[in-house]
Write an enzyme that holds these catalytic residues in place. Structure first.
Site, short mmCIF file in Angstrom:
data_model
loop_
_atom_site.label_atom_id
_atom_site.label_comp_id
_atom_site.label_asym_id
_atom_site.label_seq_id
_atom_site.Cartn_x
_atom_site.Cartn_y
_atom_site.Cartn_z
CG ASP A 183 56.04 5.00 53.11
OD1 ASP A 183 55.03 5.65 53.45
OD2 ASP A 183 56.14 4.41 52.02
CB ILE A 234 59.27 1.28 52.66
CG1 ILE A 234 58.34 0.28 53.36
CG2 ILE A 234 59.76 2.35 53.62
CD1 ILE A 234 59.04 -0.60 54.38
CG ASP A 235 57.61 6.87 49.96
OD1 ASP A 235 57.64 6.97 51.21
OD2 ASP A 235 56.68 7.34 49.26
CB SER A 236 62.45 9.10 51.26
OG SER A 236 61.58 9.99 50.59
#
Lengths: 88, 411
Positions: A36, A32-34
């Protein structure tokens, strides 16, 4: 209730099965990146009808930590689930 | 023939197309050379309140065949077209993994788009103004006009110059011309350039409707009974590289992108002046070192509006002089529709294929001769003709003109 919603929101946004997500899952493990994260925050705000402050939104690192940080934000339902030993 | 001293010559070695005529280059060219159009009743939106209910939708394009579901969350339809066309173009150029990786830092990506991710923006407005909700958090990066260039560079790992040109209907020609200049100058050693557009939202179609430039039945460029343009969606990308590099790797060379001319009418927001268009054509000839007599085909802007086609006819005469009476001209917008930011890229592919195959695509839907559009417009049926060079015209709302010159043999 909160945990189920967090897992549901992450599963929906990331398009992954809910059984891949546990309270112990870190955002790094779930990739999960920023971006997401912004979608997940938006999804949670709509599910609970709450406003998640920026400092909470920017510091999400694991599923369990998100559940904990939402607890004080979610009204009666969230607070009541604790003493009742609910499913949070 | 005058050659540009010192500047590198640039050739087309790969092409990819997504359009109403099919999801790839072979289907595109098969339809164009067969004189078949891609217009049908609009499916993307409820068109019951529209005057014009016909357009060229890319129905054969299956997003799921190109992208994972989570990837699609980030991609407006116009960016999907850009990436799918770019991937086909790179495959078509025979640039596989290692070859492309070696050039990654020296590869430019220049994409044209008129309106960007309009559907994503409109969905955001519907949520906000109709449903009393917030726009989706990905509305901004899905809508941005450079999304096509960004997704191409990310999906292929290309780290050279990448950006988007936006000049309405001339966007893709400005993109291709800019890529040509970058390759000539040595600023890049490979380029993926073209355009993409996905303009079928109810709000946009209603806006076109009230402008009264869109036909309600058929697109009939240069025909006396023409009633306007019909819109088309899709994307087309071309792989461009210096001639010597293409030869060194044994690439198939479709044609040379030999010149570029651009101008502004400085006249009117929507009415073409003609003078600006003819000047852009002359500048493209001058830049390419081609004489008017060497041009065998002009892929016209040819929107099918009463104003454009008559003015373009006059401006082709003004640019080519007596040779205009012998040159073949067609509007392939009569088949793929007016692709707006993709238009110049569709037409560059059509022009390159005309040079490469010796088949000139026709003007479909042609019915009645018009004394104001009395050039040889290749009515309805493709024509076999070995030609040496060709022009591809794009003239935008706002009076922004961009013309590409292509030459068959790079020898």
């Amino acid at each position: 209730v909160i945990a189920e919603s967090v897992v549901g929101a992450i599963a929906k946004v990331k398009r992954i099965p809910e059984d891949r997500i546990t309270l112990e899952s870190t955002f790094a493990e779930l990739e999960i990146d920023s971006l997401d994260g912004v979608e997940i925050v938006c999804e949670l705000e709509e599910r609970f009808d709450i406003a998640i402050p920026d400092d909470v939104a920017r510091n999400m690192t694991s599923v369990g930590q998100v559940v904990d940080s939402l607890r004080p934000l979610v009204g009666g339902g969230g607070a009541a689930s604790g003493p009742a030993g609910g499913d949070g | 023939m005058a050659e540009r001293s010192g500047a590198r010559r640039v050739v087309v070695t790969g092409m990819g197309v997504v359009s109403a005529l099919g999801p790839d280059l072979p289907s595109f060219w098969d339809a164009l050379s067969g004189g078949r159009h891609g217009f049908a009743p609009i499916r993307a939106v409820d068109c019951s309140t529209l005057r014009s209910r016909v357009c060229a939708e890319a129905r054969g394009f299956e997003p799921a065949a190109h992208f994972e579901p989570r990837e699609l969350d980030f991609l407006d339809r116009f960016a999907q077209f850009a990436v799918a066309a770019a991937r086909e173009a790179v495959r078509d150029a025979g640039l596989h993994g290692a070859a492309l990786a070696e050039l990654a830092g020296r590869t430019a990506v220049v994409t044209g788009s008129c309106v960007g991710g309009l559907a994503s923006q409109e969905q955001g407005y519907v949520r906000l103004f109709v449903e009393d909700r917030r726009p989706h958090p990905l509305t901004i990066p899905r809508t941005m006009a450079n999304a096509g260039a960004s997704h191409i560079s990310m999906s292929m790992g290309l780290t050279g110059p990448a950006f988007t040109t936006s000049s309405a209907c001339s966007s893709a020609n400005h993109a291709l011309g800019t890529a040509l200049m970058m390759l000539r100058s040595g600023m890049a050693d490979l380029a993926i350039a073209g355009g993409s557009e996905a303009p079928f939202t109810l709000g946009n179609l209603k806006a076109w409707d009230v402008m009264r430039v869109v036909a309600t039945d058929a697109c009939r460029p240069f025909s006396k009974n023409r009633r306007g343009m019909l819109l088309g969606e899709g994307g087309a990308m071309l792989v461009l590289e210096p001639l010597e590099a293409a030869r060194a790797r044994g690439a198939r060379i479709y044609a040379e992108l030999a010149g570029f001319g651009m101008s502004a009418d400085a006249h009117h927001l929507t009415q073409p002046s003609g003078e600006g268009a003819s000047r852009a054509m002359r500048l493209a000839l001058q830049d390419s070192g081609l004489a008017a007599e060497q041009i065998g085909y002009v892929n016209a802007h040819g929107t099918g509006t009463p104003a454009n086609d008559a003015v373009e006819t006059a401006s082709i005469r003004a640019a080519l002089g007596a040779h205009a009476e012998r040159v073949a001209v067609s509007s392939t917008k009569s088949m793929h529709g007016h692709g707006l930011g993709a238009a110049g890229a569709f037409e560059a592919v059509a022009t390159v294929m005309a040079l490469h195959t010796g088949t000139l695509p026709p003007t479909a839907g042609y019915q009645e001769p018009d004394p104001e559009c009395d050039l040889d417009v290749i009515p309805n049926h493709a024509r076999a003709a070995r030609i040496e060079a060709a022009l591809s015209n794009s003239f935008a709302f706002g009076g922004l003109n961009a013309v590409l010159a292509f030459r068959k043999d790079a020898g």
